[in-house]
Structures are given as structure tokens and as C-alpha cells.
Design a protein around this motif. Structure first.
Motif, PDB file in Angstrom:
ATOM      1  N   ALA A  19       0.771  -1.221  -0.153  1.00 24.02           N
ATOM      2  CA  ALA A  19       0.057  -0.019  -0.023  1.00 24.02           C
ATOM      3  C   ALA A  19       0.690   1.173  -0.047  1.00 24.02           C
ATOM      4  N   ALA A  34      -6.770   2.299  -3.168  1.00 17.48           N
ATOM      5  CA  ALA A  34      -6.371   1.628  -4.473  1.00 17.48           C
ATOM      6  C   ALA A  34      -7.466   1.894  -5.739  1.00 17.48           C
ATOM      7  N   ASN A  35      -8.451   2.340  -5.024  1.00 16.85           N
ATOM      8  CA  ASN A  35      -9.616   2.778  -6.101  1.00 16.85           C
ATOM      9  C   ASN A  35     -10.006   4.156  -5.744  1.00 16.85           C
TER      10      ASN A  35
END
Length: 137
Positions: A19, A34-35
């Protein structure tokens, strides 16, 4: 420290999953979503696996981290402000590890966090306020 090996956020907390970390202390970790809904969309999570920020004794640490990252949004990214989103219970989504979404905001962004609104019913409001006052006393 994380105690649910099948949990993606626990694996991030222990360093077993990748991450883009932006902040970390003994209790919390903050990393890029992540989105992302917007650039620099950050998730703030307790390192310990809990499902609710508010009933597990981690809220103070989580919101101290939210504060630190929000200040970075202003100082380093020039954000005009930020939005904070947290959901509990079965509405939490696809990750049952408690977390807070922190989104930098700019005056001209196209992010919409609009809530449908209707006028407050005064009779209902008085009943609700009374119930909540009793519960918070």
C-alpha cells in the motif's frame, strides 16, 4: 498487531500487503485508496482488526491520524478542504476492517457527496432530540 490474517487491511497494517502509506503510528495506518474517488483519497484504519471505529476504543487515535493527514492535504497539496466518510455495521462495504475515507477537496472538483435533504419536521425533531439527549447524558 493485526489479528485477522484474511483481512486485506490487517495485511497492510503488518506490511504483508503493499500500500502507498502516507502516515503510520503505533495504532493506525493511513494509505492511498487503491480505487480513489479523487486524487490523494486516503484510508485511515486502526492496525488492530476491529469492525467499528466508535465502539472499540480506537476512535481517538483514528481521528488524530485523520487530523494529521487533513493538515497535509492543506499544507502539501493546497486542498481547499476535505471530506470525511465513515460507515459502520452491515453497510460498511466490502472490507469489514474499520476505516475512514479522507478525501481532499478543491473548489472546482467534481466530487459529489450530496445527501438528499428535506425540511425538518419540528414535532419529530423534538422527540428525536429528547431521545438522544437521554442516551447521551
Amino acid at each position: 498487531m493485526a489479528d485477522a490474517p484474511d483481512c486485506e487491511f490487517c495485511r497492510i497494517a503488518t506490511g504483508d500487503a503493499d500500500a502507498y502509506r502516507v502516515y503510520e503510528d503505533e495504532t493506525t495506518v493511513a494509505f492511498l485508496d487503491a480505487n480513489p474517488a479523487v486524487e490523494a483519497h486516503v484510508l485511515v484504519a486502526p492496525k488492530r482488526h476491529v469492525e467499528d471505529v466508535f465502539t472499540t476504543g480506537v476512535s481517538e487515535a483514528v481521528f488524530a491520524t485523520v487530523d494529521a493527514v487533513a493538515e497535509a492535504f492543506r499544507a502539501d497539496l493546497g486542498a481547499d478542504g476535505f471530506s470525511v466518510v465513515h460507515t459502520t455495521g452491515p453497510l460498511i462495504g466490502t472490507v469489514d476492517h474499520a476505516h475512514v475515507h479522507l478525501l481532499p477537496r478543491w473548489e472546482d472538483d467534481d466530487l459529489s457527496l450530496a445527501l438528499p435533504r428535506k425540511p425538518l419536521d419540528e414535532d419529530r425533531a423534538e422527540l428525536l432530540a429528547e431521545r438522544l439527549r437521554k442516551s447521551t447524558a
